[in-house]
Design a protein around this motif. Structure first.
Motif, PDB file in Angstrom:
ATOM      1  N   UNK A  97       0.819  -1.209   0.000  1.00 39.51           N
ATOM      2  CA  UNK A  97       0.000   0.000   0.000  1.00 39.51           C
ATOM      3  C   UNK A  97       0.854   1.262   0.000  1.00 39.51           C
ATOM      4  N   UNK A  98       0.596   2.174  -0.933  1.00 43.32           N
ATOM      5  CA  UNK A  98       1.268   3.477  -0.875  1.00 43.32           C
ATOM      6  C   UNK A  98       0.621   4.332   0.215  1.00 43.32           C
ATOM      7  N   UNK A  99       1.218   5.466   0.550  1.00 48.40           N
ATOM      8  CA  UNK A  99       0.595   6.345   1.540  1.00 48.40           C
ATOM      9  C   UNK A  99      -0.835   6.698   1.123  1.00 48.40           C
ATOM     10  N   UNK A 100      -1.713   6.734   2.100  1.00 54.63           N
ATOM     11  CA  UNK A 100      -3.106   7.057   1.832  1.00 54.63           C
ATOM     12  C   UNK A 100      -4.011   6.518   2.923  1.00 54.63           C
ATOM     13  N   UNK A 101      -5.294   6.733   2.748  1.00 57.34           N
ATOM     14  CA  UNK A 101      -6.301   6.251   3.693  1.00 57.34           C
ATOM     15  C   UNK A 101      -6.995   5.047   3.082  1.00 57.34           C
ATOM     16  N   UNK A 102      -7.244   4.052   3.909  1.00 58.09           N
ATOM     17  CA  UNK A 102      -7.836   2.793   3.462  1.00 58.09           C
ATOM     18  C   UNK A 102      -9.080   2.474   4.278  1.00 58.09           C
ATOM     19  N   UNK A 103     -10.065   1.929   3.594  1.00 57.42           N
ATOM     20  CA  UNK A 103     -11.358   1.650   4.209  1.00 57.42           C
ATOM     21  C   UNK A 103     -11.558   0.131   4.240  1.00 57.42           C
ATOM     22  N   UNK A 104     -11.775  -0.389   5.432  1.00 54.67           N
ATOM     23  CA  UNK A 104     -11.967  -1.819   5.647  1.00 54.67           C
ATOM     24  C   UNK A 104     -13.453  -2.081   5.891  1.00 54.67           C
ATOM     25  N   UNK A 105     -14.002  -3.013   5.141  1.00 57.17           N
ATOM     26  CA  UNK A 105     -15.384  -3.453   5.336  1.00 57.17           C
ATOM     27  C   UNK A 105     -15.348  -4.908   5.770  1.00 57.17           C
ATOM     28  N   UNK A 106     -16.082  -5.244   6.829  1.00 56.99           N
ATOM     29  CA  UNK A 106     -16.106  -6.633   7.297  1.00 56.99           C
ATOM     30  C   UNK A 106     -17.537  -7.090   7.524  1.00 56.99           C
ATOM     31  N   UNK A 107     -17.708  -8.387   7.360  1.00 54.63           N
ATOM     32  CA  UNK A 107     -18.991  -9.032   7.613  1.00 54.63           C
ATOM     33  C   UNK A 107     -18.677 -10.351   8.296  1.00 54.63           C
ATOM     34  N   UNK A 108     -19.328 -10.608   9.425  1.00 54.19           N
ATOM     35  CA  UNK A 108     -19.040 -11.813  10.194  1.00 54.19           C
ATOM     36  C   UNK A 108     -20.327 -12.572  10.478  1.00 54.19           C
ATOM     37  N   UNK A 109     -20.301 -13.853  10.150  1.00 54.14           N
ATOM     38  CA  UNK A 109     -21.414 -14.738  10.475  1.00 54.14           C
ATOM     39  C   UNK A 109     -20.968 -15.603  11.644  1.00 54.14           C
ATOM     40  N   UNK A 110     -21.648 -15.428  12.773  1.00 51.20           N
ATOM     41  CA  UNK A 110     -21.320 -16.226  13.960  1.00 51.20           C
ATOM     42  C   UNK A 110     -21.779 -17.660  13.742  1.00 51.20           C
ATOM     43  N   UNK A 111     -21.216 -18.574  14.502  1.00 50.71           N
ATOM     44  CA  UNK A 111     -21.575 -19.989  14.387  1.00 50.71           C
ATOM     45  C   UNK A 111     -23.072 -20.222  14.592  1.00 50.71           C
ATOM     46  N   UNK A 112     -23.736 -19.319  15.329  1.00 54.49           N
ATOM     47  CA  UNK A 112     -25.181 -19.479  15.565  1.00 54.49           C
ATOM     48  C   UNK A 112     -26.026 -18.786  14.489  1.00 54.49           C
ATOM     49  N   UNK A 113     -25.409 -18.367  13.396  1.00 54.84           N
ATOM     50  CA  UNK A 113     -26.027 -17.769  12.202  1.00 54.84           C
ATOM     51  C   UNK A 113     -26.431 -16.301  12.332  1.00 54.84           C
ATOM     52  N   UNK A 114     -25.998 -15.605  13.350  1.00 51.23           N
ATOM     53  CA  UNK A 114     -26.264 -14.164  13.446  1.00 51.23           C
ATOM     54  C   UNK A 114     -25.149 -13.402  12.725  1.00 51.23           C
ATOM     55  N   UNK A 115     -25.538 -12.424  11.913  1.00 51.49           N
ATOM     56  CA  UNK A 115     -24.589 -11.646  11.123  1.00 51.49           C
ATOM     57  C   UNK A 115     -24.351 -10.285  11.770  1.00 51.49           C
TER      58      UNK A 115
END
Length: 127
Positions: A97-115
């Motif tokens: 990555x060169x200098x700059x701002x980066x945006x992280x998007x995450x999505x997590x599905x728990x073992x009990x199926x809740x997102x």
């Protein structure tokens, strides 16, 4: 027992029961505990990956991380995964990555199926 005592006892049990239900619901989702790079931080070296630790195990097939630069171009290697030895860790490798701002998007599905899902930014500033 007096009627007031029964009412107080009933209220007590209702409070305990509702506390148990809410505690169970709160534990049913996987929430982030920490990340590397940390949320909002500026780092001086390009990280090789983004890692997020969660408070519960994740379902690998439906948990993802993507990382974009300020021009909305994806800069991760497209290999988002749940860590094999620790199913509460989600990670993705990055291109340099060169200098700059980066945006992280995450999505997590728990073992009990809740997102759960969210996002955060970090910056690279090579000084």
């Amino acid at each position: 027992m007096k009627p007031l005592g029964k009412r107080a006892l009933s209220s007590f049990f209702a409070l305990v029961l509702s506390g148990t239900v809410f505690q169970t619901l709160a534990q049913a989702h996987a929430f982030p505990v920490r990340s590397d790079p940390r949320v909002g931080w500026t780092v001086t070296l390009s990280p090789s990956k983004v890692t997020i630790w969660f408070d519960g195990e994740l379902e690998p097939a439906f948990s993802t991380i993507t990382v974009f630069n300020s021009a909305k171009q994806q800069v991760d290697k497209g290999n988002s995964r749940v860590n094999d030895p620790d199913a509460s860790v989600l990670e993705v490798d990055l291109t340099p990555l060169p200098p700059g701002t980066y945006h992280v998007f995450w999505k997590a599905l728990a073992k009990d199926t809740h997102v759960t899902q969210g996002d955060f930014t970090f910056a690279v500033d090579k000084k």
